[in-house]
Scaffold this motif. Structure first.
Motif, PDB file in Angstrom:
ATOM      1  N   ALA A  43      38.314  46.586  37.149  1.00 14.83           N
ATOM      2  CA  ALA A  43      38.641  45.524  38.438  1.00 14.83           C
ATOM      3  C   ALA A  43      39.750  46.293  39.310  1.00 14.83           C
ATOM      4  O   ALA A  43      39.900  45.502  40.733  1.00 14.83           O
ATOM      5  CB  ALA A  43      39.085  43.812  38.049  1.00 14.83           C
ATOM      6  N   GLY A  44      40.212  46.457  38.563  1.00 15.41           N
ATOM      7  CA  GLY A  44      41.939  46.819  39.603  1.00 15.41           C
ATOM      8  C   GLY A  44      41.436  48.822  40.541  1.00 15.41           C
ATOM      9  O   GLY A  44      41.926  48.249  41.439  1.00 15.41           O
ATOM     10  N   LEU A  45      39.712  49.464  39.825  1.00 14.07           N
ATOM     11  CA  LEU A  45      39.412  50.657  40.569  1.00 14.07           C
ATOM     12  C   LEU A  45      39.136  49.606  42.210  1.00 14.07           C
ATOM     13  O   LEU A  45      38.739  49.955  42.936  1.00 14.07           O
ATOM     14  CB  LEU A  45      38.840  50.569  40.551  1.00 14.07           C
ATOM     15  CG  LEU A  45      39.316  52.030  39.227  1.00 14.07           C
ATOM     16  CD1 LEU A  45      38.114  52.780  38.603  1.00 14.07           C
ATOM     17  CD2 LEU A  45      40.003  52.758  40.532  1.00 14.07           C
ATOM     18  N   TYR A  46      38.501  47.953  41.749  1.00 14.17           N
ATOM     19  CA  TYR A  46      37.620  47.277  42.680  1.00 14.17           C
ATOM     20  C   TYR A  46      38.571  46.638  43.914  1.00 14.17           C
ATOM     21  O   TYR A  46      37.994  46.396  44.969  1.00 14.17           O
ATOM     22  CB  TYR A  46      36.592  46.583  42.084  1.00 14.17           C
ATOM     23  CG  TYR A  46      35.267  46.546  41.508  1.00 14.17           C
ATOM     24  CD1 TYR A  46      35.224  47.846  41.857  1.00 14.17           C
ATOM     25  CD2 TYR A  46      34.950  45.315  40.307  1.00 14.17           C
ATOM     26  CE1 TYR A  46      33.750  47.939  41.069  1.00 14.17           C
ATOM     27  CE2 TYR A  46      33.443  45.873  39.544  1.00 14.17           C
ATOM     28  CZ  TYR A  46      33.329  46.845  39.611  1.00 14.17           C
ATOM     29  OH  TYR A  46      32.612  47.511  39.254  1.00 14.17           O
ATOM     30  N   LEU A  47      39.790  46.378  43.615  1.00 13.46           N
ATOM     31  CA  LEU A  47      40.915  45.945  44.318  1.00 13.46           C
ATOM     32  C   LEU A  47      41.413  47.214  45.056  1.00 13.46           C
ATOM     33  O   LEU A  47      41.450  47.481  46.501  1.00 13.46           O
ATOM     34  CB  LEU A  47      41.959  45.965  43.599  1.00 13.46           C
ATOM     35  CG  LEU A  47      41.726  43.629  42.580  1.00 13.46           C
ATOM     36  CD1 LEU A  47      42.903  43.421  42.791  1.00 13.46           C
ATOM     37  CD2 LEU A  47      41.070  43.361  45.023  1.00 13.46           C
ATOM     38  N   THR A  48      41.280  48.868  44.988  1.00 11.48           N
ATOM     39  CA  THR A  48      41.689  49.555  45.160  1.00 11.48           C
ATOM     40  C   THR A  48      40.560  49.606  46.543  1.00 11.48           C
ATOM     41  O   THR A  48      41.362  50.530  47.439  1.00 11.48           O
ATOM     42  CB  THR A  48      41.959  51.007  44.740  1.00 11.48           C
ATOM     43  OG1 THR A  48      41.221  51.327  44.161  1.00 11.48           O
ATOM     44  CG2 THR A  48      43.175  50.875  42.770  1.00 11.48           C
ATOM     45  N   LEU A  49      39.466  49.470  46.192  1.00 11.22           N
ATOM     46  CA  LEU A  49      38.022  49.741  46.948  1.00 11.22           C
ATOM     47  C   LEU A  49      37.924  48.458  48.034  1.00 11.22           C
ATOM     48  O   LEU A  49      37.017  48.529  48.991  1.00 11.22           O
ATOM     49  CB  LEU A  49      36.784  49.572  46.327  1.00 11.22           C
ATOM     50  CG  LEU A  49      36.595  51.229  45.863  1.00 11.22           C
ATOM     51  CD1 LEU A  49      35.416  51.014  44.509  1.00 11.22           C
ATOM     52  CD2 LEU A  49      36.572  52.377  46.386  1.00 11.22           C
ATOM     53  N   ASN A  50      39.058  47.617  48.035  1.00 14.89           N
ATOM     54  CA  ASN A  50      38.765  46.542  48.972  1.00 14.89           C
ATOM     55  C   ASN A  50      38.089  45.424  48.514  1.00 14.89           C
ATOM     56  O   ASN A  50      37.548  44.680  49.362  1.00 14.89           O
ATOM     57  CB  ASN A  50      38.717  47.066  50.294  1.00 14.89           C
ATOM     58  CG  ASN A  50      40.531  48.118  50.867  1.00 14.89           C
ATOM     59  OD1 ASN A  50      41.815  47.151  50.453  1.00 14.89           O
ATOM     60  ND2 ASN A  50      39.640  48.933  51.360  1.00 14.89           N
TER      61      ASN A  50
END
Lengths: 171, 101
Positions: A43-50
Motif C-alpha cells: 500500500a505504501g508503494l502504491y502511494l509512491t506511485l500516486n
C-alpha cells in the motif's frame, strides 16, 4: 535523495523481506502476519506511485478483510506443524528454488532488454490525475459498467458458494 | 537518480517468484493459498506501476477487479479447505490426493 526514492527503497525492502519470511515460517499464523506486513508495504508503494484509491483499498480489502478471513480459518482448523522448512524432501525443494531462480533471471532479462522506461517517462501531473478516485470512478461507471456488474454478481455467487461448501451436511 | 518503472517491475517479479517458490515447496494448504495471494499482489503492483507511468486509470481499475476476484477466490477456497478438513482432518496437500491419477 528525494522522498520518492527513500520511500521506494524502504517499502520495497520491507515487501521483499516479509515475502521471504512468509514462505519460510512454519507457523501459519506468523506467516499470515508477515503477509499482512507485505500488503501494508505494498500500500505504501502504491502511494509512491500516486495511486491513492488503490492504496486505501489495499489496506481495507486485503490487509483487512481477506487476511482476517485467513486468520479465522487458521484458528478454526488446527494445522499440524509441518516439518522444518528444508527437512522433508530437500531435493524437490531445491529443484523448486532452482526453477524459480531461473524464471526470475528470465524476467530480469526481459525487463532490461525491453527497457520500458525509455518509452514511457514519468509525467507527474498525469500520474496524479490517474490515481484519484474521481477519474477511476468516472471510467468505472462510464466504460466499464458491465464488468462492474459482473464483479458484483461474482461476489454474490462466491458468497452463496462459500455458504453451501462450508455448511454442515444435514441430510 | 530517479525511480524508473524497472525498479517496480523487478520488485514485482521478485515477489511473484517468491510466491511461486512458496507454492512449490510448502505443504500446508492455507500457506499455499496465501502464496497465491502474494502472486496476485505482485501482478497488481505491475498494473499500478504501468498505470501510473502511462498516466491512465485503466490499470488501477483492473487492480480493483483483481481485488474483487481475489476476495471471491479467498472465500470459496477457504470454504473448500474447511470442507476438506472436515472430511479428512488434515490440510496437508500431500494427503489430499483423491483426484490424483
Amino acid at each position: 535523495m528525494n522522498l520518492e526514492i527513500i520511500f521506494f527503497f524502504v517499502f520495497g525492502f520491507v515487501a521483499a523481506v516479509s515475502s521471504i519470511l512468509m514462505i519460510t515460517r512454519n507457523n501459519a499464523v506468523i506467516a499470515a502476519l508477515y503477509l499482512i506486513l507485505n500488503f501494508a508495504s505494498l500500500a505504501g508503494l502504491y502511494l509512491t506511485l500516486n495511486a491513492q484509491f488503490i492504496a486505501v483499498t489495499q489496506v481495507i480489502v486485503y490487509a483487512g478483510a481477506i487476511m482476517v478471513l485467513f486468520l479465522f480459518v487458521i484458528m478454526l482448523l488446527r494445522p499440524e506443524n509441518e516439518k522444518k522448512f528444508l527437512e522433508a524432501n530437500p531435493k524437490i525443494k531445491i529443484f523448486a528454488f532452482v526453477i524459480a531462480g531461473f524464471v526470475f533471471l528470465q524476467l530480469i532479462y526481459i525487463i532490461f532488454f525491453s527497457r520500458p522506461s525509455a518509452i514511457i517517462p514519468k509525467n507527474l501531473n498525469e500520474s496524479v490525475e490517474a490515481g484519484t478516485i474521481e477519474s477511476i470512478g468516472y471510467i468505472l461507471f462510464k466504460d466499464y459498467v458491465l464488468p462492474f456488474e459482473a464483479a458484483g454478481f461474482l461476489l454474490l455467487a462466491a458468497t452463496i458458494g462459500a455458504l453451501i461448501l462450508a455448511k454442515k451436511k444435514v441430510d | 537518480m530517479t525511480i524508473t518503472i524497472e525498479y517496480y517491475l523487478i520488485l514485482s517479479a521478485f515477489m511473484f517468484i517468491v510466491g511461486v517458490a512458496g507454492v512449490l515447496t510448502r505443504r500446508n494448504a492455507i500457506i499455499v493459498f496465501m502464496c497465491i495471494e502474494l502472486m496476485l499482489n505482485s501482478a497488481n503492483l505491475t498494473l499500478v506501476a504501468f498505470s501510473s507511468y502511462l498516466g491512465s486509470s485503466v490499470g488501477q481499475l483492473f487492480v480493483f477487479f483483481v481485488m474483487t476476484v481475489a476476495a471471491a477466490e479467498a472465500a470459496v477456497g477457504l470454504a473448500i479447505i474447511i470442507a476438506i478438513f472436515r472430511n479428512k482432518l488434515t490440510v496437508n496437500i500431500d494427503d489430499i490426493n483423491i483426484l490424483k491419477w
